[in-house]
Every structure is written in C-alpha cells, then in structure tokens.
Enzyme design. Structure first.
Site, PDB file in Angstrom:
ATOM      1  N   CYS A 197       0.843  -1.195   0.000  1.00  0.00           N
ATOM      2  CA  CYS A 197       0.000   0.000   0.000  1.00  0.00           C
ATOM      3  C   CYS A 197       0.880   1.248   0.000  1.00  0.00           C
ATOM      4  O   CYS A 197       2.058   1.205   0.361  1.00  0.00           O
ATOM      5  CB  CYS A 197      -0.872  -0.030   1.252  1.00  0.00           C
ATOM      6  SG  CYS A 197      -1.878   1.454   1.504  1.00  0.00           S
ATOM      7  N   THR A 211       0.756   3.451   2.133  1.00  0.00           N
ATOM      8  CA  THR A 211       1.185   3.589   3.528  1.00  0.00           C
ATOM      9  C   THR A 211       2.493   2.837   3.764  1.00  0.00           C
ATOM     10  O   THR A 211       3.395   3.320   4.473  1.00  0.00           O
ATOM     11  CB  THR A 211       0.079   3.045   4.458  1.00  0.00           C
ATOM     12  OG1 THR A 211      -1.107   3.812   4.243  1.00  0.00           O
ATOM     13  CG2 THR A 211       0.491   3.127   5.919  1.00  0.00           C
ATOM     14  N   HIS A 229       5.228   4.877   2.553  1.00  0.00           N
ATOM     15  CA  HIS A 229       5.601   5.935   3.506  1.00  0.00           C
ATOM     16  C   HIS A 229       6.501   5.355   4.606  1.00  0.00           C
ATOM     17  O   HIS A 229       7.448   6.001   5.050  1.00  0.00           O
ATOM     18  CB  HIS A 229       4.357   6.554   4.161  1.00  0.00           C
ATOM     19  CG  HIS A 229       3.468   7.283   3.191  1.00  0.00           C
ATOM     20  ND1 HIS A 229       3.953   8.002   2.129  1.00  0.00           N
ATOM     21  CD2 HIS A 229       2.103   7.404   3.138  1.00  0.00           C
ATOM     22  CE1 HIS A 229       2.931   8.536   1.458  1.00  0.00           C
ATOM     23  NE2 HIS A 229       1.805   8.185   2.038  1.00  0.00           N
ATOM     24  N   ARG A 261      -2.181   6.313 -16.547  1.00  0.00           N
ATOM     25  CA  ARG A 261      -3.325   6.027 -15.681  1.00  0.00           C
ATOM     26  C   ARG A 261      -4.620   6.554 -16.297  1.00  0.00           C
ATOM     27  O   ARG A 261      -5.672   5.963 -16.150  1.00  0.00           O
ATOM     28  CB  ARG A 261      -3.077   6.614 -14.292  1.00  0.00           C
ATOM     29  CG  ARG A 261      -1.900   5.889 -13.636  1.00  0.00           C
ATOM     30  CD  ARG A 261      -1.655   6.301 -12.197  1.00  0.00           C
ATOM     31  NE  ARG A 261      -0.413   5.689 -11.744  1.00  0.00           N
ATOM     32  CZ  ARG A 261      -0.250   5.097 -10.557  1.00  0.00           C
ATOM     33  NH1 ARG A 261      -1.236   5.075  -9.690  1.00  0.00           N
ATOM     34  NH2 ARG A 261       0.889   4.530 -10.227  1.00  0.00           N
TER      35      ARG A 261
END
Lengths: 345, 345, 345, 345
Positions: free
Chosen positions: C39, C41, C44, C201
């Site tokens: 993910c 996250t 990060h 995208r």
C-alpha cells in the site's frame, strides 16, 4: 439462588429457592439482577398459550428485561469489569451472518432470546455474553433500567418511522404504544393521534402528549385524523395493536407517500388490500422487531437524558420477586400497565 | 403605493410614497403586504457593503420576508384566489434545470431573490409568481408569518442535519441560531449546546432550551461538550456563525461519524484541515442555503402547529413602515434581535 | 518465521528469517499468509516520511492487506475453524465507544491498525482478532483477496457517495481511484469522468470505463464536464488525489445539490471557499476513511461476484517475499500500480 | 386530426379521422405526436374490463406513452418553444397538496391521467400542461421516447428499492419486469434472479442479464435463491406480477432486513402473513405507482445515456396508427411484448 421458572406444561410459573448459580463462559459476564420488567411474552409463557407451548422449553428461567450489576467476568472478557451497573440486549447471535455483522443482530439468523430459548432474568443471577452488555448511565434509575427492552421497542419503532416535524398516528396504546407516545413527542413528532379500546389508556395517551385519542370502535376517527392533517392524512403510522381493523383504518388515515412502522403482531394472516393501502398510495412500510444493537440503545439513552420521557405513569407497579403471583395478576388483569419485579436489595 | 427602496449607492434606504403599484403577469398574484421582517441581508443593503454594491440594482424595493393577503391574480392563475392570507418563497426560478424540477429550486440555476434582484416586500404591494405562494395556516399569526423566511432557514438546517434523539451543538446564536435552538428542541434534539460571544443571546439560548451556552472565547467549551457527550463529541453540529474559529472548534467538538450543517457564511476562504476535521473522522457536511420548496415549509408549519416553538423572545420589536429608520437602528445596534415592519393596517 | 520489518529509523525494510511465530490470544486466530498487497502507507514507512517517523514503532512487521488460511484458533474463538481461507479488516478496536457498537468501528476511538501500530502481514503468520476475520468466497482468487483492503476503500467511497444512475467525477486515479472507476461502473454510475496527471493512468481509466479522462493541468476540463452534464455539473465527486487544485476544480465541476466523497488526504490545510463550493451550492460532503465493518465487505463481495470488476490491469506485479526490494522498487517508480507479495506457497 | 378513441361501452377502439384538433390553454403546449406505446392499461380499456368500465369516460382518446414535437404553446408558457422534441409525464395535478409540492405529484390528490381521465396520445395531437413536459435528449431515439412512461415505472421501482451492489429478485417479467432486469443491471445490481410462467420471457430475462430465471410453478426456486445468497435470501425484491403466490414466495426468498418494492397490482385483497413476511424479518416495503416528477426522468435519461439499457428485444413491434387492430392483436396475444404505434411521419 432464587429463580422463577416454567415448572410444567400448563399455567403459571414456580419459584425455586435453590437453583444453581450459573457460571459465565470465557466471553460471558455474570450479572446480579436488581430489577426486571414483566413483558407480554412472559404472560404468554405464564398462560402457556400455543406459541409458548411450541417454543419454550420446560424448566427455563423466564424474563428478559432487567438491570443489575456485573458480579464476575469470564476469562476472555476485556471490555467490562465487575461492579458495573448494566442492562443487556436479550437477543444473542452467533455472529457470522449478514445481519449480525452489519448492526442488525436483532434479526440475525439463529438468534436466541433470553427467558424464551435459554435462562432469563427472573432470578438472582443471569449470564450474558459480553457483546450484549449495555452500561447504564448513572442518571438513569433502576426502575427505568428494568424496562430498557420494551422502551427500546418503542424507540426503534419511532426512530425507524422518522417522526421529526411530522404528524404521527399510533394505533394501539398498550405498554409499548404508550411508551411510543412519549418517545414520539420527545423525538420531535409535531402532533400525535392515538386509537385504542381502553378509555384509561386513551386518557393516559392524552396526558403523555397525544392531541387526540380515539375509541377505535367509532370509525369516524379516520376522517377526523385526515381533516386534522390537511385533509390528506397523517405523515406516519405506528401500528402497535396487531388488529386487522387497525391496519385497515390506519392505512386509510395515512397520507399518500406516508410511512408505516409495524410492531403489533397480528394473531393470524388476514386479507390485505395492497392496492389501496400501499401501491396506489406510494406508502413505505417497515417491520419492527426487537431493537438495533446498539444504535437504538444510544438513541434511548439520549431520549432519557433529554428529560422529556414521561414513564412514571406507565410503570404502575413494583413487587418483590416472592410476590410474583400478585405481579402477574396485576399485569394480566389490566390494572397494571408495566409491572416490575424487585429482585436485588 | 408606499415603498422602501435603495435610492442611491450609499448608506440608507428611502421611503417613496407614490411608487406605482405593480401589475401581476398572467401567472403571478398581487399581494397586499401586512408585515415584513428585516433580515441581515437588508442590513447589508442598508449599509451598502461590498456584496450589496456588487449585486443589488439601485432603485430596487428591498425586503424578502413577509405575510399578506392576495389582492388580485393573473389571467392564468388557477390555484389561489384573492382574499387568501399568504406568505411566499422569495427564490424565483426559471424551472427547467435539475434542481428546479426535483424539489430543490432554492439552489436552481439563475435563481432570482426578491428584494435583492427584483422588487421586494417593504411596500404596500408585491407581485409574486403563483408557484411561490404559501397559504398561511389560520392558527399561525401574522407576526410569525412575517418571519417564515428566516425560520425556514433554521428549519432547513435542523432537518437536513437530523436532530431526533441526538446531541446538537450550535456555533453562533444570532437570529437564525436562536431560532435553531427552539426548532432543534421541538424537532427532537436530546440536548443542545451553544456558543456565541454575546451574553444576552447566550442567556436567551438557555431560556429556549440549550443545556449549556458557552462564551466562544474560552476554548475549554470544546472539551466540555465532548465530556458531556460520552467523551466523544456531539452528534450534530449546526454552524451558524461563519467564523473560522467556530469551524475549527465546532469540528473538534463533533464526534467521529457526526454530521455538520453549515449555514453561516464565512467572510472569506480560510485554511481548513480536511484530514482532522472531515476525512479521518468520517464526518458528513451539508451546505445550507435558503429552504426547500416546499418540503421545508410543511415542516415549519408542523413545528409551529406543535405549539413547541418559542419565538416571542426572538421577535423583539415591531415598527410601522414609516419608522423604518428606528427599525433598522434597533436591528443594527444589536438591541433588537428580529425586527418586524408593520405595513398593512 | 520470515517477516519484513522496520529495522531502523531510515529508508527501507529488512527481512528477518527467524522471527518468532506469534501466538493467538483466547479471542484471536493465527493466519498463515498467502499473499499481501503493498500500500502507499507501506511506501511511507519504507521511505520513513515524517508521518511514519512520528507514528510507526521501530521493529514492527509492516503490511496490512492480505489473504491467507487460518492455522489455529484461540481458546474462546467460536465462529471460525482452522483451514478456512480468509482476509481480515485491519482496524482493531476496543469496542465500547459509539462507533464500535454501531457498525462504524473503522472510525472508533483508539483504533489500532495492523502493520502501523502492531505487527502486520508481510510475514508467514499474523495474529488477528476473531471479530476482524472475513471468510473469502471460494469464487474470489487469492490475488484479489490480497487487495481487499484498498478495494474496500474504493467501494466505501463509491457506496457512500451513491452513484446509481448518476454522473461521477473522479479527481485522481491512483490505485484506489482506478479501482473506483471499475467499482463505480459496476455499482451503476451512468457516466464517469476522471482527472489525473499521469497519461498511462488516464488511459487505463478510459479502458476501465471512464467516458472522459482529462489531464488535470488544463482547467478546461471543468467546463467540459459541466457541459456534458446538462450544463450543471456532475452529480457526484469522488476526490481521490488530496490536491488543493483538485478540490477547487472538482467542486466547481459538481452540480448544485451534488455529493462529494473525500478520500484523498491533503498534505496540509489549505484555504477553502465554503461559500462557493458548499454553502451556496447546497452540496453534501462525506469524509471517507477505511471501510465499514462489515457492510462494505459484503458490498465488495457482491461487486466481485457480479463479474463486472476489472482488476487485472490494476494489479500489475507479483513478487515472492524475498524480492521485496524489487516489489517496492516497481511500486515507488510508478511502473507498478498495485504490487502484490507472494508469501505462502 | 386522426384519433383512436373509446367509441362504445364494449370491446375495441375506433379510429376517428376528423376529430377536432385540441387547443392549448394559456399554460399548455400542443404536441404533434410521433410515436406512442401501447400499455397494459390500454388493453384493459380495449377489453373494457370492470376497472375500465368504472373509470374511463366513453369518447376519450386513449394512450399515455408518447414522444412528439411541440407545435404551439399557450400564451403564458415560458419554458419551452415550438419545435422542441419532447415526451411528457402523463399524471396531471392541481398542485397545492403536499405531494404536488414536494416532488411526488404522481401520488397527489385528484391526479388526472391522460388517456384514462382525459384525452390521450393515440392521436395526431395532444395538449399537455407545460409543467408536464420532458425535453428529449438528442441521443435518445423516438422508439425509446415512445416508452418513457413504462420505462419510468421500471426505473422508479429499481431506484426506490436501491439495487447498487445488491442481489435482486424480480417476481414477474412482463414488459416492466423485463425493463427492470436491464435497468437493475445498469443501475448496479450485483446478481439478478427472476421468476415468471412464460418460458420465452424467462429466456429474454436471462439474455438481459438475469443469472437465474425460474419457472414460478416449481417452488424449489425459493431455496435456490436463498442458497445463492449466502443462505439468507436476496437483498431486494421487485414484485412485478401482482400474484399472491409471488408475494408469498418472494418474501420467503428475501433476506431478513431486505427491501421490497411492489409494482404489480393484485387482482383483489388476499391473506398476507405480516408476521413471517415483514415484522419478524424487519423488512421494508415500498409501494410503487407511476414515477417521480422529475427525479425518475433524470435517472432514466442518465441510464439511457450510459448505453447499458438493452431495450431492443423488449420493443418487439411497431405499426402505423391505421393498423391499430393488428397492434393490439399482437400485444393481447402475447406475441408482442412492447408494441409501438407510429403516428407521425
């Protein structure tokens, strides 16, 4: 411990003074019962009507409305501690079907009800799953804590219907219907109209806030409600009698596009005119059973904290557990409206 | 006829004693005005603030809140007759965009507002489209009929938020905020908390039903609201001040998953923390402008008929039209809360 | 067991080959992980950005999206048995606040997230509370089971906004935005418009069903969306970028009375014009975080069973756990969209 | 002008070649009809069944589904101009009751229906109130414009039920039931199950997207639907047959807490078990009549613009007006599903 239980396949209940105190499983709590309300369901079990005979096992401890204090907790319980004053939701679920996992456990598959399918609360102690516990707010007294279950029925009905700034018709003001009057008013109903057969309950409905309370036997009330509501009918119908005539008259008194919440349980199927009552009127109906875990409980707590619920005239009698025969007698005679058993000290 | 109009690009309004009486078009009605409320918008036009200077044409008759009687009808009008006592929705639409055709004409494209974009109601007569007419219920007096417009703002805010059995925080209790207190209580809010800077208005908020009314300058109120609401925060926020600090504190005092209705108009864009206030909290916001035609009007009528709205302390002054300078003076000074002009006899 | 963990306060993760296998508590299950998604996250945490440095404890096993098989269960577990193929909701709550008890545990007080606050799923085994387990439908393959978490974000956003028979604008088509395109189409959106900066995208968004996919740098797209939607704007905005410009343009392209669901996390507070974007437009906003337990999971299962979700082009890469550096590299470079780690055999 | 009208109190309709062309009132428009659909209601009027005999005045022009072009407008019409291609909502209201003023004019008091209570559209020209006009989007062809009325019934049913990411059971796939299959799929239903007695219509339902289409005579379908839906039943029931058995089986196949939308009109009242079907299941029902003005029309337009509605196999026949006997013959025989009359050139 003491326990009021169904001792035989016939009328009445018996008090056992030396029933074994139950033990909580790892995810259960043991509660010392303080007070418990007597419900119409308990009356059915007392009278051993066909529903009770077909569903309730002999030997069971009855009762499902109560307040008490946690005495001990199971080994895997993490959310509550002994000493906490609590009530509890009496519907117990397995927890892996759709409704159990989306806030509607009251209509889950395989739900068990305390005092009906397993031992209930007319006893010194009851075991409840941790998931069912509701901590009682300190400002709410035990006498009200004892009737959170039926009050929750009334709140669930009123909140599902949505009464804020709307006219509300309640057909049938038994215990839950009377509670619905004070709940609907507190929840923002603009004007409340009621019907019933019992003049004393109609008087009480007026006292609790109904602007009109009609004897249901005179069908002129239907037009009166319509005239009072712009000639169109009430915005909301709360059906709480289960009577076929109340369905027919209630839908006639509901405006096109109105909403009906159905709590009263008809004795048997009856002919219903979906065209005139529902389809051509664009009406919405919702069936009400139990109460949401725990959305309804939060709503109920807030309504109680508002100070606007008037329950004193509805809870008419309290008796010690030993006087259970008097308690059931007052309730069955109709002299009592809601009767509470005092079990703890 | 007499008419209070914007006579120049500066402070004040002037009274014209011999303005031509307007004529209704085929789908319009002509209304003889009885009473009219003075709104904060009228004050902006009086003071000729930048918004007014950029929007309002010189020469326009001001005022948009009123009650009166239909004097005559246009040739194609079918729904109303002369002699009917009426108020009216002041937003006028063309009627073929999405919102006009789905019950949200108040936010339609190209909407015109009376007293702002075209002649308003501070006059003996006003012309209104038939579609905008609201017949007044006979039990509702003219003084309230004169303020249906701002009362409708309050009702729209409260009903969009959904307050039944919920705790409600109102940031800012000016005229509409004070109305929102009594409306929210009547509509079923369980407990109401308010903030403002003006001690007199905070006192009035308490009198109208707020359980706590805080001076917004002491930020300790945020924690107090949270503590009073299970340590989680209020269920509902009604933002009625437009103040940046009220936004920040109000969202902090709102529980996760709560709902905010925003009526107060900020003076300018300000930095807003969507993460902390909205996204991580799972909060819902709704912008409030005007009121629904006519869902809000029906809700307002029902709340008025409930007898639970307390407006007497909010409508503080009434003046004859000729004393318009006194009327605006009381309103601008803050001594008056809602000030009404008596125009008819 | 093997476990990918945060070994120091800096860039990267390390693979430990001999981490102790965790033991389930009485109400937990132990799951053998099959596949796990990476993910944003996790990126990060890998990059050790300020958020990660302030929140994530050194030593923690990362990862929160996975599918696997129950290996063993705690002593008080009753609902699931070893051998069941499962995913799990990664938000773990204490369970006695309002949101925990009303179907909104994802925004409960004191929620803990696996792979952030406690050990996650980039390991051979993970312990999860029984209450968090989601049984995988046999028709849904492991590769999709590995990304139920972000797919659930997309489904929660789309379902909260309500897209059935509505035009939908999606600002930002990263992984969750792309998922939202296929989810919105399957859930009944009539026409989908997208914006992003990345041409690849945007192409993929068109392939998944967007009727228009705009480069966000040319603001002409706002008028184009409005023109395509009756000149009024899109019915629904799904904000998935967190960009200030996307907020401003997105609200400009939303019709009056429309609904916006906000999932993208802005980097910091920014000036927002509530008047033009929300209040005068009568717009509703809802903040989206996580996903509902388990309403969203049921919706997700149904959408997957409909056969209409197209996820193959979104899940671009799979790597064995040992090649985690390649996996993170593809993901961080942007070459990969959703990258999955194969952990089990 | 030509007009197909009810010439006597018996079977059939007659074509009048020289009926007077109607004149629009000040708020009406005159429309030159291009195409018109034949509805089951028209068949009842043709066959002169008891409902028709009790409601429909002799001499009336029949037909209520159409598309055409505005020929001229009344003196007070402001929103539309001659030359515009339009359809129209056939329910005409007086406009001052609750439903008329809150977006539910289809269930307003005193509603009149074209082709039933006043002259309809099986004629070269029809007069319609300006308020009822729906401008046709240029991308939607006349053949579909001719059936906006029944398609609107299907859309209203599907959208009121709420099908997005839900399993849907449709009992009865006549014209509107078949339309509901394609509408439900386009509006986001995850999986659709149907029942009927006619194998040809069941085949067509499968072609339009039903995953299962059952012969209603074999009651095993109820368990099959339940088994396919987690053992609990479908999320949504669309009742489109009016058959007592479909009600009973349909509610048995609906999950607890599910929602039912009722469009089919039972021939007469029948015994209904509210306990098992509604109350103990916590089910919501909504009666469907007509369609919303104009929320449903916007939804319908969006669904048509999505390109996902498949109506070609439902509109089976078109005939010139002069061949109206063949047209009704195909429709009454069941060989035709939806039959359209070509009236304009």
């Amino acid at each position: 411990m003491r326990a009021l239980y169904k001792h035989h396949a016939g009328v009445g209940l018996a008090l056992d003074d030396s029933r074994a105190k139950p033990s909580p499983g790892p995810r259960d709590v043991l509660i010392r019962v303080a007070k418990a309300g007597i419900c119409g369901t308990d009356r059915h079990i007392w009278e051993w009507n066909p529903w009770a005979a077909s569903r309730v096992p002999i030997g069971i401890v009855t009762g499902h409305e109560f307040v008490g204090v946690i005495e001990s907790i199971g080994s895997a319980v993490t959310r509550f501690q002994p000493g906490l004053r609590v009530s509890a939701e009496g519907h117990i679920t397995r927890g892996i079907d759709y409704n159990s996992r989306t806030g509607n456990a009251h209509i889950a598959r395989g739900v068990e009800v305390i005092g009906v399918d397993r031992d209930g609360c007319f006893a010194d102690y009851i075991v409840m799953p941790e998931d069912n516990i509701w901590p009682m707010h300190p400002d709410i007294p035990d006498t009200i804590g004892a009737v959170m279950d039926p009050l929750g029925n009334a709140v669930h009905t009123v909140m599902e219907a949505g009464v804020s700034a709307r006219t509300v018709l309640i057909t049938g003001v038994g215990v839950i219907g009377l509670m619905a009057v004070t709940v609907a008013k507190a929840a923002g109903a603009s004007r409340i109209f009621c019907t019933d057969l019992d003049p004393r309950r109609l008087d009480l409905a007026r006292k609790l806030g109904a602007v009109e309370a009609y004897d249901a036997r005179d069908p002129a009330w239907v037009d009166d409600v319509r005239n009072n509501c712009r000639g169109e009918g009430a915005d909301v119908l709360l059906e709480m009698s289960g009577a076929e005539s109340a369905f027919n008259q209630g839908f006639a008194a509901l405006r096109n596009g109105g909403k009906a919440a159905l709590l009263g349980v008809p004795a048997k199927p009856f002919p219903f005119d979906f065209n005139a009552n529902v389809i051509f009127k664009g009406v919405t109906l919702v069936g009400i059973y139990g109460r949401r875990m725990f959305k309804t409980w939060y709503q109920m707590e807030e309504l109680l904290l508002s100070g606007r619920l008037e329950l004193d005239d509805i809870i008419t009698h309290e008796f010690p557990l030993e006087q259970f025969e008097d308690a059931f007698g007052e309730m069955i005679s109709g002299r009592g409206i809601k009767v509470v058993l005092n079990i703890g000290d």
